[in-house]
Design a protein around this motif. Structure first.
Motif, PDB file in Angstrom:
ATOM      1  N   GLY A 116      -9.775   0.728  43.877  1.00  0.00           N
ATOM      2  CA  GLY A 116     -10.290   1.869  43.062  1.00  0.00           C
ATOM      3  C   GLY A 116      -9.127   3.089  43.211  1.00  0.00           C
ATOM      4  N   LEU A 117      -8.504   3.437  44.185  1.00  0.00           N
ATOM      5  CA  LEU A 117      -7.748   4.440  44.427  1.00  0.00           C
ATOM      6  C   LEU A 117      -6.493   3.829  43.790  1.00  0.00           C
ATOM      7  N   LEU A 118      -6.042   2.818  43.889  1.00  0.00           N
ATOM      8  CA  LEU A 118      -4.776   2.329  43.115  1.00  0.00           C
ATOM      9  C   LEU A 118      -4.897   2.530  41.471  1.00  0.00           C
ATOM     10  N   PHE A 119      -6.173   2.210  41.097  1.00  0.00           N
ATOM     11  CA  PHE A 119      -6.526   2.338  39.619  1.00  0.00           C
ATOM     12  C   PHE A 119      -6.323   3.776  39.187  1.00  0.00           C
ATOM     13  N   PHE A 120      -7.130   4.750  39.838  1.00  0.00           N
ATOM     14  CA  PHE A 120      -6.928   5.873  39.679  1.00  0.00           C
ATOM     15  C   PHE A 120      -5.458   6.760  39.593  1.00  0.00           C
ATOM     16  N   ILE A 121      -4.641   6.143  40.391  1.00  0.00           N
ATOM     17  CA  ILE A 121      -3.280   6.565  40.740  1.00  0.00           C
ATOM     18  C   ILE A 121      -2.682   5.946  39.591  1.00  0.00           C
ATOM     19  N   SER A 122      -2.608   4.776  39.028  1.00  0.00           N
ATOM     20  CA  SER A 122      -2.223   4.259  37.939  1.00  0.00           C
ATOM     21  C   SER A 122      -2.564   4.906  36.506  1.00  0.00           C
ATOM     22  N   LEU A 123      -3.692   5.265  36.353  1.00  0.00           N
ATOM     23  CA  LEU A 123      -4.224   6.113  35.570  1.00  0.00           C
ATOM     24  C   LEU A 123      -3.591   7.266  35.441  1.00  0.00           C
ATOM     25  N   LEU A 124      -3.488   8.085  36.434  1.00  0.00           N
ATOM     26  CA  LEU A 124      -2.679   9.301  36.464  1.00  0.00           C
ATOM     27  C   LEU A 124      -1.348   9.204  36.042  1.00  0.00           C
TER      28      LEU A 124
ATOM     29  N   LEU B 257      -0.117   6.829  34.026  1.00  0.00           N
ATOM     30  CA  LEU B 257      -0.194   6.584  32.660  1.00  0.00           C
ATOM     31  C   LEU B 257      -0.562   7.623  31.754  1.00  0.00           C
ATOM     32  N   THR B 258      -1.302   8.466  32.150  1.00  0.00           N
ATOM     33  CA  THR B 258      -1.490   9.641  31.307  1.00  0.00           C
ATOM     34  C   THR B 258      -0.441  10.807  31.524  1.00  0.00           C
ATOM     35  N   HIS B 259       0.504  10.669  32.403  1.00  0.00           N
ATOM     36  CA  HIS B 259       1.292  11.705  32.400  1.00  0.00           C
ATOM     37  C   HIS B 259       2.759  11.113  32.007  1.00  0.00           C
ATOM     38  N   LEU B 260       2.795   9.902  31.273  1.00  0.00           N
ATOM     39  CA  LEU B 260       3.997   9.404  30.744  1.00  0.00           C
ATOM     40  C   LEU B 260       4.565  10.280  29.561  1.00  0.00           C
ATOM     41  N   ASP B 261       5.815  10.539  29.354  1.00  0.00           N
ATOM     42  CA  ASP B 261       6.480  11.477  28.481  1.00  0.00           C
ATOM     43  C   ASP B 261       7.657  10.732  27.863  1.00  0.00           C
ATOM     44  N   GLU B 262       8.043  11.182  26.655  1.00  0.00           N
ATOM     45  CA  GLU B 262       9.188  10.497  26.062  1.00  0.00           C
ATOM     46  C   GLU B 262      10.365  11.608  26.034  1.00  0.00           C
TER      47      GLU B 262
ATOM     48  N   PRO C   9      13.272  14.034  25.092  1.00  0.00           N
ATOM     49  CA  PRO C   9      13.562  14.512  23.769  1.00  0.00           C
ATOM     50  C   PRO C   9      14.890  13.882  22.898  1.00  0.00           C
ATOM     51  N   ILE C  10      15.914  13.553  23.514  1.00  0.00           N
ATOM     52  CA  ILE C  10      16.854  13.194  22.722  1.00  0.00           C
ATOM     53  C   ILE C  10      17.255  11.642  23.107  1.00  0.00           C
ATOM     54  N   THR C  11      17.035  10.971  24.086  1.00  0.00           N
ATOM     55  CA  THR C  11      17.356   9.676  24.380  1.00  0.00           C
ATOM     56  C   THR C  11      16.285   8.774  24.010  1.00  0.00           C
ATOM     57  N   GLY C  12      14.759   9.068  23.956  1.00  0.00           N
ATOM     58  CA  GLY C  12      13.821   8.559  23.765  1.00  0.00           C
ATOM     59  C   GLY C  12      13.312   7.684  24.740  1.00  0.00           C
ATOM     60  N   ARG C  13      13.816   8.044  26.067  1.00  0.00           N
ATOM     61  CA  ARG C  13      13.381   7.253  27.072  1.00  0.00           C
ATOM     62  C   ARG C  13      11.961   7.521  27.859  1.00  0.00           C
ATOM     63  N   THR C  14      11.319   6.512  28.185  1.00  0.00           N
ATOM     64  CA  THR C  14       9.849   6.828  28.701  1.00  0.00           C
ATOM     65  C   THR C  14      10.189   7.365  30.240  1.00  0.00           C
ATOM     66  N   ARG C  15       9.457   8.231  30.602  1.00  0.00           N
ATOM     67  CA  ARG C  15       9.391   8.983  32.021  1.00  0.00           C
ATOM     68  C   ARG C  15       8.284   9.366  32.338  1.00  0.00           C
ATOM     69  N   LEU C  16       8.094   9.440  33.706  1.00  0.00           N
ATOM     70  CA  LEU C  16       6.926  10.277  34.208  1.00  0.00           C
ATOM     71  C   LEU C  16       7.264  11.821  34.493  1.00  0.00           C
ATOM     72  N   LEU C  17       6.192  12.479  34.124  1.00  0.00           N
ATOM     73  CA  LEU C  17       6.466  13.871  34.017  1.00  0.00           C
ATOM     74  C   LEU C  17       5.209  14.726  34.389  1.00  0.00           C
ATOM     75  N   LEU C  18       5.033  14.958  35.620  1.00  0.00           N
ATOM     76  CA  LEU C  18       3.819  15.523  36.237  1.00  0.00           C
ATOM     77  C   LEU C  18       3.874  17.109  36.061  1.00  0.00           C
ATOM     78  N   PHE C  19       5.071  17.735  36.106  1.00  0.00           N
ATOM     79  CA  PHE C  19       5.140  19.021  35.917  1.00  0.00           C
ATOM     80  C   PHE C  19       5.685  19.411  34.459  1.00  0.00           C
ATOM     81  N   SER C  20       5.068  20.352  34.033  1.00  0.00           N
ATOM     82  CA  SER C  20       5.430  20.700  32.657  1.00  0.00           C
ATOM     83  C   SER C  20       6.869  21.752  32.541  1.00  0.00           C
TER      84      SER C  20
END
Length: 493
Positions: A152-160, A162-167, A169-180
């Motif tokens: 369950g802990l791993l599931f919530f971490i994975s959900l976190l 997945l909800t913080h994936l970003d693209e 702006p120039i290369t279109g690469r998918t990345r993890l972005l926790l900070f704005s």
């Protein structure tokens, strides 16, 4: 005279003298409704939002907000109603940026992990053998419950994640972005102020030709890349620092710092455009926020591993050794490879920015070849790439050579003037070859001269024993002088 009881409000209506205020629509509407409900035959009527200079009436609400009500005109007197209590609001507090909080809490996480792991080890060592056996049996009986909790802990971490994936702006690469990026703008502003304080005595005036040249190149890069939304959204500011380091960097808020050592290191303006494009690419893509996000995740996972190390190792010395090994593994497996990846991406985007600015993108590879020769001549040690946060000069040259044809096509589509037929890479290669040939010939001549001098010293007769000079004749010192002079000749060479 109106009765005070009929006009009791939760706000204060007072005379403002000669000051002019404008009424808030929400306060005006609520006051008008309350007055008309209290006295249906009241002679107070709304007349629109007008300003009465000498006799305007102000409404002070419970929140302490001052507003003027200019829509009421009493017939012959002023009505002043005092509320029983007043509240005053304080100024708005600025929230601390999340990256700054993370930087402060980062060392505390390790300290908490060490204390927790050491406490678990001490607790386990103090338990009797029968209780240790009971604990093992209890853990085995509840193994599925524990496995479910971990899942369950791993599931919530994975959900976190997945909800913080970003693209990107120039290369279109998918990345993890926790900070704005907005949070990093505030942190970058504080960092820029610190750099301005550090370099305040070495900043070059804006009227200096070097500052004007860098500023003109930055303006050209911004104008020629207006199609990128992030380029126009960032307020770019140029600072030229008088210093020998061959360095330039750009903060996420657009503050550009270029050292005069970099201006002396580049061979032409095209290389400088590529360097500026490379540094601006870091800010456009948001590499600072991306790198901090990955570092934050790695640190959280490292806390768990660090706690386990201090809990399992039987002695503190072994735990310290395990902590050191764990830190080095994190650097070599996560931090430095990811940093090299971001640098390679900045090279790619910077080359595109320079191509759209009509620079000769072929000069980019020449710059890194120059830097490689400079490092060799200055005697700087060459470290393997896997130990560095940046790609090696040779790998950068190979990557840029692979990207140059695509950049030349992009430059041609931007209505740029034609480039000279002579490739600067070929010119640099031939110049280096001539220089190396000249150095090789000079070393060969010095070697031959050295051999000739050695031969001339060896061919002279060397006496086996010093003859005893006859009485009255001068001593024969020729062979002795030549032999003693030979080591001095070699040392001078």
């Amino acid at each position: 005279m109106l009765s005070i009881n009929l006009l009791r409000l939760h706000s204060v209506i007072r005379c403002c003298g000669q000051r002019h205020f404008h009424c808030r629509p929400s306060l005006f509407a609520s006051a008008r409704t309350h007055l008309m409900r209290t006295n249906s035959s009241s002679y107070l009527r709304a007349r629109g939002s007008v300003t009465v200079p000498p006799s305007c009436l102000c409404l002070r609400s419970r929140l302490g907000l001052n507003s003027s009500i200019t829509a009421f005109r009493p017939p012959a007197h002023r009505v002043i109603v005092q509320s029983t209590r007043e509240f005053h609001s304080s100024g708005r507090l600025r929230a601390v940026p999340a990256p700054l909080i993370w930087l402060v809490l980062k060392p505390l996480q390790k300290l908490v992990a060490i204390i927790l792991g050491r406490s678990i080890r001490k607790w386990w060592m103090a338990l009797p053998d029968n209780k240790k056996q009971l604990f093992r049996e209890w853990t085995w009986r509840r193994r599925w419950h524990l496995l479910g909790a971990v899942s369950g802990l791993l599931f919530f971490i994975s959900l976190l994640f997945l909800t913080h994936l970003d693209e990107s702006p120039i290369t279109g690469r998918t990345r993890l972005l926790l900070f704005s990026k907005e949070a990093f703008m505030e942190l970058a502003q504080s960092t820029a102020e610190a750099y301005m304080e550090e370099f305040k005595d070495s900043l070059i005036a804006p009227s200096d030709p070097r500052h004007q040249a860098v500023e003109l190149l930055v303006e050209t890069l911004v104008k020629r890349n207006k199609d990128i939304g992030e380029m126009s959204a960032v307020p770019w500011t140029v600072h030229v620092v008088d210093g020998p380091p061959i360095n330039a960097f750009v903060l996420p808020n657009g503050e550009i710092f270029v050292f005069t050592g970099m201006l002396q290191a580049v061979a032409d303006i095209h290389q400088l455009v590529f360097i500026l494009g490379h540094e601006m690419a870091h800010a456009l893509i948001g590499h600072a926020a991306e790198q901090a996000s990955l570092s934050h995740v790695v640190d959280l996972l490292s806390v768990v591993l660090l706690t386990a190390i201090w809990a399992i190792c039987p002695r503190d010395s072994l735990a310290l050794l395990g902590q050191w090994i764990q830190g080095k593994l994190v650097q070599f497996l996560f931090d430095r490879p990811f940093s090299r990846k971001l640098e390679a991406e900045a090279d790619q985007v910077g080359l595109q920015l320079a191509a759209k600015a009509c620079a000769d993108v072929r000069a980019a590879t020449v710059f890194w070849q120059q830097m490689e020769i400079y490092d060799q001549l200055s005697g700087q040690p060459t470290i393997p790439e896997w130990l560095s946060t940046h790609p090696s000069h040779q790998n950068r040259v190979r990557q840029l050579d692979r990207l140059v044809p695509e950049a030349l096509e992009l430059r041609a589509r931007c209505d740029c003037p034609a480039l000279p037929e002579v490739d600067p890479r070929v010119v640099f290669y031939k110049s280096v070859q001539l220089l190396l040939d000249k150095i090789e010939k000079q070393e060969l001549m010095e070697k031959e001269e050295k051999i000739e001098k050695e031969r001339s010293g060896v061919m002279l007769p060397l006496p086996q024993s010093h003859p005893v000079p006859a009485q009255g004749s001068p001593p024969q010192l020729g062979g002795v002088l030549v032999t003693s002079a030979l080591p001095q000749t070699l040392l001078s060479k």
